[in-house]
Motif scaffolding. Structure first.
Motif, PDB file in Angstrom:
ATOM      1  N   LYS A 145       0.826  -1.212   0.000  1.00  0.00           N
ATOM      2  CA  LYS A 145       0.000   0.000   0.000  1.00  0.00           C
ATOM      3  C   LYS A 145       0.858   1.258   0.000  1.00  0.00           C
ATOM      4  O   LYS A 145       0.549   2.223  -0.702  1.00  0.00           O
ATOM      5  CB  LYS A 145      -0.958  -0.001   1.187  1.00  0.00           C
ATOM      6  N   GLU A 146       1.918   1.247   0.765  1.00  0.00           N
ATOM      7  CA  GLU A 146       2.817   2.404   0.816  1.00  0.00           C
ATOM      8  C   GLU A 146       3.518   2.603  -0.534  1.00  0.00           C
ATOM      9  O   GLU A 146       3.675   3.729  -0.992  1.00  0.00           O
ATOM     10  CB  GLU A 146       3.846   2.236   1.936  1.00  0.00           C
ATOM     11  N   ASN A 147       3.929   1.523  -1.181  1.00  0.00           N
ATOM     12  CA  ASN A 147       4.584   1.628  -2.488  1.00  0.00           C
ATOM     13  C   ASN A 147       3.638   2.227  -3.530  1.00  0.00           C
ATOM     14  O   ASN A 147       4.049   3.069  -4.337  1.00  0.00           O
ATOM     15  CB  ASN A 147       5.077   0.262  -2.963  1.00  0.00           C
ATOM     16  N   ILE A 148       2.388   1.816  -3.504  1.00  0.00           N
ATOM     17  CA  ILE A 148       1.408   2.343  -4.457  1.00  0.00           C
ATOM     18  C   ILE A 148       1.192   3.835  -4.225  1.00  0.00           C
ATOM     19  O   ILE A 148       1.192   4.627  -5.170  1.00  0.00           O
ATOM     20  CB  ILE A 148       0.087   1.551  -4.361  1.00  0.00           C
ATOM     21  N   LEU A 149       1.036   4.218  -2.980  1.00  0.00           N
ATOM     22  CA  LEU A 149       0.810   5.627  -2.666  1.00  0.00           C
ATOM     23  C   LEU A 149       2.036   6.484  -2.977  1.00  0.00           C
ATOM     24  O   LEU A 149       1.920   7.555  -3.581  1.00  0.00           O
ATOM     25  CB  LEU A 149       0.412   5.778  -1.195  1.00  0.00           C
ATOM     26  N   ARG A 150       3.215   6.012  -2.611  1.00  0.00           N
ATOM     27  CA  ARG A 150       4.435   6.781  -2.884  1.00  0.00           C
ATOM     28  C   ARG A 150       4.690   6.904  -4.381  1.00  0.00           C
ATOM     29  O   ARG A 150       5.084   7.962  -4.869  1.00  0.00           O
ATOM     30  CB  ARG A 150       5.631   6.160  -2.171  1.00  0.00           C
ATOM     31  N   ALA A 151       4.460   5.825  -5.120  1.00  0.00           N
ATOM     32  CA  ALA A 151       4.646   5.875  -6.576  1.00  0.00           C
ATOM     33  C   ALA A 151       3.662   6.859  -7.204  1.00  0.00           C
ATOM     34  O   ALA A 151       4.028   7.628  -8.096  1.00  0.00           O
ATOM     35  CB  ALA A 151       4.481   4.488  -7.185  1.00  0.00           C
ATOM     36  N   SER A 152       2.429   6.865  -6.733  1.00  0.00           N
ATOM     37  CA  SER A 152       1.413   7.775  -7.269  1.00  0.00           C
ATOM     38  C   SER A 152       1.775   9.227  -6.982  1.00  0.00           C
ATOM     39  O   SER A 152       1.706  10.081  -7.867  1.00  0.00           O
ATOM     40  CB  SER A 152       0.040   7.443  -6.674  1.00  0.00           C
ATOM     41  N   ARG A 153       2.177   9.498  -5.769  1.00  0.00           N
ATOM     42  CA  ARG A 153       2.570  10.867  -5.401  1.00  0.00           C
ATOM     43  C   ARG A 153       3.799  11.317  -6.185  1.00  0.00           C
ATOM     44  O   ARG A 153       3.867  12.460  -6.640  1.00  0.00           O
ATOM     45  CB  ARG A 153       2.849  10.951  -3.904  1.00  0.00           C
ATOM     46  N   THR A 154       4.754  10.418  -6.321  1.00  0.00           N
ATOM     47  CA  THR A 154       5.976  10.744  -7.061  1.00  0.00           C
ATOM     48  C   THR A 154       5.665  11.001  -8.531  1.00  0.00           C
ATOM     49  O   THR A 154       6.221  11.913  -9.144  1.00  0.00           O
ATOM     50  CB  THR A 154       7.017   9.613  -6.900  1.00  0.00           C
ATOM     51  N   ALA A 155       4.760  10.212  -9.094  1.00  0.00           N
ATOM     52  CA  ALA A 155       4.366  10.404 -10.491  1.00  0.00           C
ATOM     53  C   ALA A 155       3.725  11.769 -10.695  1.00  0.00           C
ATOM     54  O   ALA A 155       4.015  12.460 -11.683  1.00  0.00           O
ATOM     55  CB  ALA A 155       3.406   9.290 -10.918  1.00  0.00           C
TER      56      ALA A 155
END
Length: 165
Positions: A145-155
């Motif tokens: 869940k953290e990877n998905i959220l961090r990737a989305s924010r970074t994108a």
């Protein structure tokens, strides 16, 4: 660590919407490991229908190939989690959805699926226009869940950078 947004500071997706409206552009997203999270973040803002075209959630390689036009050769040689693939996802989203710019993600959210070369948390992100694409590989953590959220924010931050230049 992710930056906490000050209540006075605009969220990246809000600023993206303002810039797209100023430029008269439309946005498309192509998501694999983020599974539509970027699209949800963008569409949470009122008025997004003025600039947001839609998303292709290309979780399976067949969707990357058949919908977004990602090269079979690049998928075989580099894998789905790679620079050439994520950049082609941006190009495909722009073409298929008729947008002026796009952002794309492909990675290993976890908890399984990692390899020594591409461990869990490895995510390639690309953002760009027809003429210019930037991309980068990130290594986040091991929590899905953290990877998905961090990737989305970074994108979204990467897309904002493209739109500001």
């Amino acid at each position: 660590m992710d930056k906490i947004v000050d209540k006075k500071e605009k969220a990246p997706e809000q600023r993206i919407g303002e810039l797209l409206n100023e430029k008269g552009w439309h946005l498309a997203t192509a998501e694999s490991c983020t599974g539509g999270t970027i699209a949800a973040m963008i569409t949470a803002w009122p008025g997004c229908s003025n600039y947001y075209k839609g998303s292709v959630v290309a979780y399976d390689n067949d969707v990357k190939k058949n919908v977004l036009g990602v090269s079979v050769k690049d998928l075989e040689e580099h894998g789905a989690v790679s620079q050439p693939v994520v950049e082609q996802m941006v190009q495909g989203a722009i073409r298929v959805l008729g947008a002026g710019c796009a952002v794309a993600t492909s990675g290993i959210a976890g908890p399984g699926g990692g390899t020594p070369d591409k461990p869990v948390g490895t995510v390639w992100i690309a953002a760009g226009t027809k003429d210019r694409i930037i991309s980068r590989c990130y290594r986040f953590g091991t929590e899905r869940k953290e990877n998905i959220l961090r990737a989305s924010r970074t994108a979204l931050q990467m897309l904002l950078k493209v739109l500001q230049n």
